[in-house]
Design an enzyme around this catalytic site. Structure first.
Site, short mmCIF file in Angstrom:
data_model
loop_
_atom_site.label_atom_id
_atom_site.label_comp_id
_atom_site.label_asym_id
_atom_site.label_seq_id
_atom_site.Cartn_x
_atom_site.Cartn_y
_atom_site.Cartn_z
N GLU A 123 34.37 85.55 58.15
CA GLU A 123 33.32 84.53 58.03
C GLU A 123 31.90 85.08 58.23
O GLU A 123 30.97 84.63 57.58
CB GLU A 123 33.56 83.40 59.06
CG GLU A 123 34.80 82.57 58.81
CD GLU A 123 34.67 81.66 57.61
OE1 GLU A 123 33.55 81.50 57.10
OE2 GLU A 123 35.70 81.10 57.17
N SER A 153 65.25 62.32 25.82
CA SER A 153 64.98 61.39 24.71
C SER A 153 63.74 60.53 24.94
O SER A 153 63.26 59.90 24.00
CB SER A 153 66.19 60.50 24.47
OG SER A 153 67.27 61.25 23.98
#
Length: 686
Positions: free
Chosen positions: A97, A368
């Site tokens: 950081e 389908s």
């Protein structure tokens, strides 16, 4: 002598008014700058810091203003002294950081310049430049809006913090304030949440994992995104190695270590939990709202969900899974095709035990249920109509210039062994008819139609595409069918309608994007054909009596998945059932999808008057003989029935003597799409 006289004359020349004014302005500017600098120094040195911001609950509301979730609940924030936090976590945090934390005075100008240079080279914002002190100032005193004013205030507060506290005190404050996800604030809370141990006992590997989370608590959560979390952990270990905090051997050992992450504690069942998590994800990742602001900034997020419909959806799924294998999963998403609003969402059997949202991330073969997209493409390209007939029997299909053979089969080996029309093919879900259709139309046209309807998942131009062999998500299927329900109009999916901050300021407001994806006539003809699924002989005939309104849809079954996607003019719903690991499903399990759809649709629309699908321009109704596909006449072998066509594609011949065809010239009404059946259209619309 002359030069000396000239110099004397210059010295004795009076100064002009303009020169005096410039001198005064210069002195005033200099004094102003000195005063400004002195004021800034005094403020930086002695001005008190404001009180830290207090958390306020962010509320997620449904479309009627009822609370779905309150994001402040469950906040976990125990504090710890710096000496009681593992030095490995401290080193990992600084390495990833703010490597120059002990060198800068709150703002790292060197780092800022480096980040600006990298961003300029890549023509994008790739490098962050906020120091650890700036992050703390933002979390304590400021909102997370992205403005220059906020950045300037952040820099000033960072400098003031550096004047008021020692470096170690700032580091301690930071490690007790930073958000680590899942309601955990600070190192102590995160350590106990993820590893069930105090922060001072964290190992190198555990510290590297934790230090990587604040960059993006949702994206790097080991629970939500374990792969991203591990990748981030390795990056933190590399940063530790680069800064000399650990050796190569220590880095390698930590990277290989199997870090045991504790399961999240059980939460009380919340309303629409899958939807609430989806809203948080959209707000952070798509709308750019900071995650900390999301959790404690007092936002009000208004959504499209209807809690009553949501309760109906959860009840339908629960009933549909009653008595089934406890590992059988389900997903349901319901949307309003008129505006794209998500009205209900069930991402799985139990959010408490499994937060995996199958509505979005569970891409499975639709079977389908994909066929309506195939038929819509064929109807649009005029390669088939409702009168087109193909033989239903075992068939070999050659493709790729005859080099490959495809041999599809019907479910359970059932064939008509006769020529059938499109309506019968849809009703009985005949696979042979669907493959004939895609061969006639071309798989590229089917993919194009799928894209127009909003399906983005990868699809390949092969004959098996007609039978839904390429995975899609329930979310995609719901929105694709919504185009049929909405008269051909595709509306961008919407979950959030409005975001306001704690003061009522509007941060975001939705504006639906509408596109006419297909012609209204094509949408109507497709819908009319899909209504046959609920009629005699249809795959959903068993649930037809459960729905008391006009409805269209299509089922889909594969070896491991069961689908039903259907709609009314007001609501489109996709239902999926299956196992997460793709194990086969039984016939009985597959038959649970349609009843879930039927029960939910009728319950969700209770109190809403049944409404038919409006007939647009460009649709022709014709009385045809299903046995021949010709216009019905007394000479036809079969019993006539009404069928729908895109204008200009309706049959123009009728059955003649002995089955011969007789051409019928359309009159003016037929040419304009107003057949003699217009007299019965009022009845047909109902």
């Amino acid at each position: 002598m002359d030069r000396q006289a000239a110099d004397n004359r210059k010295k004795s020349r009076p100064v002009s008014g303009w020169s005096k004014l410039r001198r005064r302005i210069g002195w005033m500017t200099l004094l102003s700058l000195i005063a400004l600098a002195a004021t800034g120094f005094l403020l930086l040195k002695y001005a008190p810091l404001p009180a830290g911001a207090t958390m306020q609950s962010t509320r997620i509301l449904d479309a009627n203003g009822q609370t779905i979730a309150s994001l402040k609940g469950g906040v976990n924030r125990p504090t710890a002294k710096l000496a009681d936090i593992s030095p490995w976590l401290v080193k990992a945090t600084l390495a990833v950081e703010d490597r120059r934390f002990y060198e800068h005075a709150g703002v790292d100008w060197r780092g800022l310049a480096r980040a600006a240079w990298v961003d300029l080279r890549h023509m994008s914002k790739e490098q962050g430049a906020s120091t650890l002190t700036q992050q703390l100032a933002r979390n304590l005193y400021l909102s997370h809006e992205r403005t220059w004013t906020r950045k300037l205030k952040e820099a000033w507060y960072a400098g003031r913090l550096e004047q008021s506290f020692t470096k170690d005190e700032i580091l301690e404050l930071y490690l007790n304030q930073i958000y680590y996800g899942h309601g955990a604030y600070g190192a102590e809370a995160a350590s106990r949440l993820y590893f069930n141990k105090p922060a001072k006992e964290l190992t190198i590997a555990e510290s590297a994992l934790l230090a990587g989370i604040p960059k993006g608590p949702r994206y790097y959560s080991p629970h939500l995104n374990p792969k991203s979390s591990r990748a981030r952990q390795r990056k933190v270990l590399q940063s530790l190695l680069e800064t000399g905090q650990i050796t190569k051997l220590q880095a390698d050992r930590a990277a290989r270590e199997n870090v045991a992450v504790r399961a999240l504690p059980e939460e009380e069942e919340r309303a629409a939990p899958y939807f609430a998590e989806y809203v948080k994800k959209i707000a952070v990742e798509r709308l750019g709202i900071d995650e900390r602001l999301m959790n404690e900034g007092g936002l009000t997020i208004r959504t499209t969900l209807d809690l009553r419909m949501q309760q109906m959806a959860e009840a339908a799924v629960k009933k549909g899974l009653t008595g089934a294998n406890e590992e059988l999963q389900a997903a349901l998403i319901a949307v309003d095709p008129r505006n794209g609003y998500i009205k209900a969402m069930v991402g799985g059997r139990s959010f408490r035990t499994n937060q995996y949202n199958r509505v979005f991330t569970n891409t499975r073969q639709p079977g389908s249920s994909f066929k309506p997209i195939v038929y819509a493409a064929a109807l649009e390209n005029r390669t088939i109509t409702a009168a087109t007939r193909f033989r239903s029997e075992p068939t070999l299909f050659y493709f790729d210039h005859g080099r490959q053979i495809y041999r599809p089969g019907n479910y359970s080996g059932r064939y008509a062994h006769a020529d059938i029309g499109l309506r019968q093919a849809i009703s009985a879900s005949d696979n042979i008819y669907a493959v004939h259709t895609i061969v006639q139309t071309g798989p590229e046209a089917v993919i194009s139609m799928a894209r127009k309807l909003g399906i983005a998942s990868p699809l390949k131009a092969v004959p098996s595409l007609a039978l839904g062999t390429f995975p899609v998500s329930p979310f995609e299927m719901a929105y694709a069918f919504s185009v049929f329900a909405g008269g051909g109009e595709r509306v961008e999916p919407i979950a959030i309608t409005l975001v306001q901050d704690r003061r009522g300021k509007v941060l975001y407001e939705s504006h639906p994007q509408r596109t006419q994806a297909i012609e209204p006539a094509l949408a109507y003809v497709t819908t009319h054909l899909l209504k046959s699924v609920f009629e005699r002989g249809g795959t959903a005939r068993r649930v037809a009596n459960m729905i008391k309104r006009p409805v269209a849809g299509k089922s889909g079954t594969t070896d491991s998945d069961a689908w039903f996607v259907g709609y009314t003019p007001e609501l489109t719903t996709a239902v999926w059932l299956g196992y997460d690991r793709g194990r086969p499903i039984t016939s009985g399990e597959a038959h649970r999808a349609a009843p879930i759809f039927a029960q939910y649709t009728e319950a969700a629309l209770s109190g809403t008057a049944p409404k038919g699908f409006p007939v647009p321009e460009g649709v022709v109704h014709a009385y045809i003989d299903p046995a021949t596909g010709l216009l019905a006449s007394p000479a036809c072998p079969g019993e006539g029935a009404v069928e729908v066509f895109l204008e200009g594609t309706e049959p123009l011949r009728s059955c003649g003597p002995l089955g011969s065809a007789v051409e019928v010239k359309p009159n003016r009404d037929e040419q304009s799409g107003r057949s003699w059946w217009r007299k019965l259209r009022g009845w047909w619309r109902s």
